[in-house]
Scaffold this motif. Structure first.
Motif, short mmCIF file in Angstrom:
data_model
loop_
_atom_site.label_atom_id
_atom_site.label_comp_id
_atom_site.label_asym_id
_atom_site.label_seq_id
_atom_site.Cartn_x
_atom_site.Cartn_y
_atom_site.Cartn_z
N ARG A 535 -12.19 -45.09 -17.55
CA ARG A 535 -12.77 -46.16 -16.74
C ARG A 535 -11.65 -46.92 -16.05
NH1 ARG A 535 -17.79 -45.49 -15.56
NH2 ARG A 535 -16.74 -43.48 -15.37
N SER A 536 -11.93 -47.35 -14.84
CA SER A 536 -10.96 -48.18 -14.13
C SER A 536 -11.07 -49.62 -14.59
CB SER A 536 -11.22 -48.11 -12.62
OG SER A 536 -12.46 -48.75 -12.31
N ALA A 537 -10.09 -50.42 -14.21
CA ALA A 537 -10.13 -51.84 -14.57
C ALA A 537 -11.36 -52.51 -13.97
CB ALA A 537 -8.85 -52.54 -14.10
N GLN A 538 -11.71 -52.13 -12.75
CA GLN A 538 -12.88 -52.72 -12.11
C GLN A 538 -14.16 -52.34 -12.84
OE1 GLN A 538 -10.48 -50.99 -10.61
NE2 GLN A 538 -9.46 -52.56 -9.32
N LEU A 564 -12.30 -48.66 -26.21
CA LEU A 564 -12.48 -48.13 -24.87
C LEU A 564 -11.53 -48.80 -23.88
CD1 LEU A 564 -14.15 -46.46 -22.78
CD2 LEU A 564 -15.68 -48.46 -22.63
N ALA A 565 -11.43 -50.12 -23.96
CA ALA A 565 -10.61 -50.85 -23.00
C ALA A 565 -9.13 -50.54 -23.18
CB ALA A 565 -10.87 -52.35 -23.15
N LEU A 566 -8.65 -50.51 -24.41
CA LEU A 566 -7.23 -50.24 -24.65
C LEU A 566 -6.88 -48.81 -24.24
CD1 LEU A 566 -6.73 -51.98 -28.11
CD2 LEU A 566 -5.92 -52.79 -25.88
N ALA A 567 -7.80 -47.87 -24.44
CA ALA A 567 -7.54 -46.49 -24.05
C ALA A 567 -7.36 -46.35 -22.54
CB ALA A 567 -8.66 -45.58 -24.53
N ASN A 568 -7.86 -47.34 -21.79
CA ASN A 568 -7.72 -47.34 -20.34
C ASN A 568 -6.69 -48.36 -19.86
OD1 ASN A 568 -9.88 -45.46 -19.02
ND2 ASN A 568 -10.93 -46.43 -20.74
N VAL A 574 -6.08 -57.27 -23.96
CA VAL A 574 -4.99 -57.29 -24.94
C VAL A 574 -4.98 -58.56 -25.79
CG1 VAL A 574 -2.48 -57.28 -25.24
CG2 VAL A 574 -3.56 -55.65 -23.67
N PRO A 575 -5.14 -59.76 -25.21
CA PRO A 575 -5.16 -60.95 -26.09
C PRO A 575 -6.29 -60.92 -27.11
CG PRO A 575 -4.79 -61.58 -23.80
CD PRO A 575 -5.16 -60.13 -23.78
N LEU A 593 -7.27 -48.77 -33.61
CA LEU A 593 -6.81 -49.58 -32.50
C LEU A 593 -5.30 -49.47 -32.31
CD1 LEU A 593 -9.04 -52.78 -32.67
CD2 LEU A 593 -9.27 -50.77 -31.21
N PHE A 594 -4.56 -49.43 -33.42
CA PHE A 594 -3.12 -49.20 -33.28
C PHE A 594 -2.85 -47.79 -32.77
CE2 PHE A 594 -2.40 -52.99 -35.99
CZ PHE A 594 -1.41 -53.60 -35.23
#
Length: 637
Positions: A535-538, A564-568, A574-575, A593-594
């Protein structure tokens, strides 16, 4: 019926392989204490213990220990009752890091002893060999090290209240030898009792029945006493101490937690009495008296631990809507599969976890309905397929029974494949016949160890109506061979029909499901786990805005969003990931997650290293060991 026999006769019975006598093969010693059998068949030999129980075994443990929060040490006395063959000269115990100060018999006569070489592999520790010289009771004065792997000492700052320290233990699989000198094997069941002193105002709970109120012993300390009168595998001796309060949720159930957590915890486990009734309806009486729980601080490394009469729970299951309390059903089910009938060796761990996961699903169906049960079973099946796709259908570690020497492939085999084995057999023979068989399995082997070979033979003898039916059930393939047998009963495709359609719509055109907020947690997890991984950031920002993923109060769902977000490499998350990893110590969430951060190379390595340097001291040894293998220890490299 229990009967009084001589010590030699008890030992003969207790080492009689897979043959059992009377109720569950149990016998009674000359003092009336129950003695469980020791299995001696080759597949029941535990390579992770130094004990030689066929020669001399521990039948009862009496602890008198003091908790020192300043030094972060436990120390005192362990008195062990010994059942020995007439010609046995010594008994061998398991230890790991214990400081042995003195060993005597029950009358105070000094006994010679030797602590052998330490074997770090698999945390086996060192043997403690004691010369019996005719003794049938051994008294050991000792202390456990500050870094005992079974114990996690928390500073006040690591608790919700922030005023008092906290301590909890986690013994499974072989960690209890770091604070208790005994024969630390699931196949050597022992009764136990304990007197624990702790500083005021801390309360102490254990996996035994508390005897009366705590007693003031001076020096601003109190003593708490506990008894477990049923023989249990020693990994189930558990302890917790902290600023905790109790709330009853039923006539025989209740929950302990830190005061600021107690209201939410009590609401979340409010269905416990219904679960107990459902479990008894399925497979017979609950035999442990009370069923209490304690919600521990977030650093507890597991979802739950089935310690008898005092289940340990992670606070991460609290969602406010009881959507994650299949966890409670799972730990309750262990009161039959795991605590009542226990794997004799850890290579047969599916006997505990797979049967329990099946039983959990049946409780969920009774209490919450078939739709939820079918959805949760479908998630379980997806875990199996994901694991097999990752490691290969022929990977040895995908067999239910292992010799314990191979590479573990995660919980999807012992838990989920084990549950689907039970589920498949149930569908093929019919629920009524299957339930009658499983109840007799629990009754016939109550308070006993068991092996894969035993349940295989029991199913062929007491469940299958003919050799031909046994072959159709593919019992051997399920238990002893890798992969997934061809007769597996797959989940109902209707369970997630709406969700799977929403996944397809999102994948093809970015259409976000409008009814997401009203979905069950299982449906939300299905969606998040199956949408396209790249997935893109958008796209991630839009998904978060539409579904409020970063604001969910359900940690199972939040974990999937963070993963999902960290994989992209989605920087805005991150915070939140850092906060999550600082507040949660559950290995199920922390390790992946690590791992996903580490897999991101130059982007993820510095983030993972920075976060882990802060969070590692707050994790239990179980969690640390997993993350150490991914990130390394802070300061290394």
């Amino acid at each position: 019926m229990f009967r009084t026999v001589t010590a030699a006769a008890i030992l003969a019975l207790a080492t009689a392989g897979c043959t059992t006598t009377g109720e569950g093969g149990m016998s009674a010693g000359t003092d009336g204490a129950m003695v469980s059998p020791i299995l001696t068949s080759p597949e029941a030999v535990d390579e992770l213990t130094y004990a030689r129980p066929q020669e001399a075994r521990v039948t009862h443990v009496a602890l008198d220990l003091a908790l020192d929060f300043d030094a972060q040490r436990v120390g005192g006395i362990a008195v062990l009752d010994v059942l020995a063959a007439p010609n046995a000269r010594e008994i061998v115990l398991d230890t790991n890091g214990l400081r042995i100060e003195r060993v005597t018999d029950g009358a105070g006569r000094a006994l010679a002893y030797e602590v052998g070489a330490n074997v770090e592999e698999a945390g086996k520790g060192a043997p403690l060999t004691i010369q019996l010289d005719g003794a049938r009771q051994v008294k050991i004065e000792y202390s456990a090290p500050a870094n005992a792997a079974a114990l996690q000492w928390l500073s006040p700052e690591q608790t919700r209240g922030g005023e008092h320290p906290f301590l909890f233990s986690q013994g499974q699989a072989i960690l209890n030898r770091t604070w208790i000198p005994t024969q630390d094997s699931p196949g050597i069941r022992q009764t136990w009792e304990a007197r624990i002193t702790a500083p005021k105002p801390l309360d102490v709970v254990m996996s035994g029945v508390r005897q009366g109120e705590p007693v003031d012993v001076g020096n601003d300390r109190r003593a708490f006493t506990f008894v477990m009168d049923k023989p249990v595998p020693p990994y189930l001796i558990a302890l917790a101490a902290g600023d905790i309060d109790f709330r009853a949720v039923g006539p025989r159930s209740g929950v302990w937690a830190e005061p600021s957590v107690l209201d939410r915890a009590a609401r979340e486990v409010g269905d416990t009495e219904q679960m107990i009734a459902a479990a008894e309806k399925l497979y017979g009486d609950y035999r442990w008296g009370r069923y209490d729980m304690i919600v521990l601080p977030p650093s507890f490394p597991y979802g739950g631990m089935e310690n008898p009469v005092m289940t340990f729970l992670t606070p991460t299951f609290i969602a406010g809507d009881r959507s994650n309390n299949g966890l409670v059903a799972h730990e309750l089910a262990h009161s039959w599969s795991g605590n009542l009938v226990t794997n004799a060796v850890w290579g047969d761990g599916w006997l505990n976890e797979g049967v329990t996961s099946y039983f959990e699903n049946r409780i969920v169906e009774e209490v919450y309905g078939k739709k939820r049960a079918d959805q949760e079973a479908a998630l379980s099946y997806a875990n199996i397929i994901e694991t097999l796709d990752e490691v290969g259908r022929d990977a040895p570690g995908t067999a239910l029974h292992t010799d314990g020497s191979g590479e573990l492939v995660g919980s999807a085999i012992a838990y989920d494949k084990g549950a689907y084995f039970m589920r498949t057999v149930e569908r093929m023979v019919g629920r009524e016949r299957f339930d009658a068989w499983l109840r007799q399995w629990f009754d016939s082997h109550a308070l006993e160890p068991a092996t894969s070979q035993m349940i295989f033979e029991d199913m062929r003898t007491n469940l299958a109506r003919s050799p031909e039916e046994a072959e159709r059930l593919m019992l051997r393939e399920w238990i002893f061979e890798p992969g997934l047998p061809s007769n597996v009963v797959k989940p109902d495709p209707a369970a997630f029909a709406e969700v799977d359609a929403a996944v397809a719509a999102y994948a093809s055109g970015g259409t976000v499901p409008k009814g997401y907020a009203d979905w069950t947690s299982a449906e939300k997890q299905r969606f998040l786990d199956n949408i396209p991984k790249q997935r893109s950031a958008q796209q991630l920002a839009a998904l978060d805005r539409a579904l409020s993923l970063s604001r969910t109060g359900n940690n199972e769902e939040l974990f999937l969003w963070l993963e999902l977000a960290l994989a992209n490499r989605y920087q805005p998350v991150v915070p939140q990931a850092e906060t999550f990893l600082a507040e949660v110590g559950r290995a199920k969430f922390v390790r992946p997650l690590f791992q996903v951060l580490w897999d991101q190379g130059e982007w993820g390595h510095p983030i993972a290293t920075r976060i882990y340097a802060k969070t590692r001291p707050g994790y239990h040894a179980v969690t640390r060991s997993g993350v150490d293998r991914i990130v390394g220890r802070p300061g290394e490299g």
